[in-house]
Scaffold this active site. Structure first.
Site, PDB file in Angstrom:
ATOM      1  N   SER A 152      -1.966 -28.111 -12.620  1.00 12.27           N
ATOM      2  CA  SER A 152      -2.453 -29.491 -12.749  1.00 12.27           C
ATOM      3  C   SER A 152      -1.307 -30.480 -12.640  1.00 12.27           C
ATOM      4  O   SER A 152      -0.318 -30.358 -13.359  1.00 12.27           O
ATOM      5  CB  SER A 152      -3.058 -29.743 -14.133  1.00 12.27           C
ATOM      6  OG  SER A 152      -4.046 -28.844 -14.433  1.00 12.27           O
ATOM      7  N   SER A 168      -3.527 -21.681 -19.007  1.00 11.96           N
ATOM      8  CA  SER A 168      -3.358 -20.864 -17.788  1.00 11.96           C
ATOM      9  C   SER A 168      -2.110 -19.999 -17.923  1.00 11.96           C
ATOM     10  O   SER A 168      -1.643 -19.734 -19.022  1.00 11.96           O
ATOM     11  CB  SER A 168      -3.221 -21.785 -16.570  1.00 11.96           C
ATOM     12  OG  SER A 168      -2.014 -22.504 -16.641  1.00 11.96           O
ATOM     13  N   ASN A 200       1.239 -34.320 -22.404  1.00  4.20           N
ATOM     14  CA  ASN A 200       0.705 -35.058 -23.574  1.00  4.20           C
ATOM     15  C   ASN A 200       1.250 -34.415 -24.841  1.00  4.20           C
ATOM     16  O   ASN A 200       1.672 -33.254 -24.824  1.00  4.20           O
ATOM     17  CB  ASN A 200      -0.832 -34.985 -23.581  1.00  4.20           C
ATOM     18  CG  ASN A 200      -1.333 -33.545 -23.579  1.00  4.20           C
ATOM     19  OD1 ASN A 200      -1.357 -32.891 -22.536  1.00  4.20           O
ATOM     20  ND2 ASN A 200      -1.694 -33.045 -24.740  1.00  4.20           N
TER      21      ASN A 200
END
Ligand code: HPA
Length: 288
Positions: free
Chosen positions: A42, A223, A246
């Protein structure tokens, strides 16, 4: 119960695909032979535009690969050169939280091993548990804690493979040092730490994050661990790099959202390309 053969199906579920079949497809489509592969997670997708791409293959053209429905994970393999180093880039991965089996999400790693890849860099987005990790920082994974609730080798037997894989050094120390050095060369701090993998798709509760901190985890994600385990079973040398997108739940005054994770990942993308560029140069000089 007897272990059963791998069950990864073709896109229309008409037949079981052995990794060798998908590897043969790659050999046919790619006119050179990279030994290095990178899985882009991502927010890491920007990196793909810095590859001098020679061949681009949609995952739908590779038997047994699944396309992914998650934003930030397009599903395409690019073969080309990063500087002068030939590499395969896997742009996007299927996730366990999408409902795929562990066999399906780790199939690409088996295919890479069959194809002749020797070194694998796994990248991901992760939440920072350790208070020293801030959004936009990078962490080379030194070890992991598997809290996904399953193991990719459970109950399946790949021909000729040993399922009792030693995991005392999953992440290759030389490759990890190369990531840290690459960060220095690129002017981007790459720390090291322990990654805890959870199944998702929800983010964690603050109590879970406090528990993970006590267990010794520095960052949390959904993941990488299944792929790293299968890669070790296949004898690949593995490195893994998290982009801290984050602060983990409870460390963060704001609710977490997938969009924010992708946005921070994109912003960090410039740094990622520089790290990967240096990393490949260092590894090509010293290891390949
Ligand atoms: N938790 C789990 N997975 C993640 C996170 C998180 O906070 N951030 C990015 N992937």
């Amino acid at each position: 119960m007897e272990p059963r053969p791998l069950q990864v199906f073709d896109q229309d579920f008409s037949m079981i695909i052995p990794p060798s079949r998908a590897a043969a497809r790659l050999r046919k489509l790619i006119p050179f032979k990279p030994k290095f592969a990178i899985v882009l997670g991502s927010g890491f997708q920007n990196v793909s535009s810095d590859l001098k791409t020679e061949t681009e293959i949609d995952y739908r053209q590779i038997p047994g690969f699944v396309t992914t429905g998650v934003a930030g994970h397009p599903g395409r393999l690019q073969a080309g050169y990063f500087g002068s180093v030939p590499v395969l880039l896997l742009c996007g991965r299927a996730h366990y939280y999408e409902g795929h089996s562990f066999e399906t999400i780790t199939f690409p790693v088996r295919v890479l091993a069959e194809y002749g890849i020797e070194q694998l860099l796994l990248t991901n987005a992760a939440g920072g548990i350790n208070r020293r990790l801030r959004p936009g920082d990078f962490m080379a994974i030194s070890d992991h804690i598997n809290l996904m609730g399953d193991n990719p080798l459970r109950g399946v037997i790949a021909p000729g493979a040993n399922n009792f894989v030693d995991l005392s050094a999953v992440y290759d120390s030389k490759l990890r040092q190369a990531l840290v050095l690459a960060g220095k060369q690129a002017g981007v701090a790459v720390r090291t730490g322990v990654y805890v993998a959870v199944s998702g798709p929800t983010y964690e509760t603050p109590a879970e994050i406090r528990a993970f901190a006590r267990l010794g985890a520095d960052a949390v994600g959904m993941s990488t661990v299944p792929e790293a385990i299968v890669a070790r079973q296949c004898g690949l040398r593995v490195a893994a790099l998290s982009c801290i997108t984050n602060l983990a739940a409870g460390r963060n005054p704001h609710p977490l959202s997938h969009q924010d994770v992708i946005k921070t990942g994109k912003r960090a993308g410039v740094g990622v390309s520089r790290i990967i560029d240096s990393f490949l140069r260092i590894t090509a000089e010293t290891l390949l």
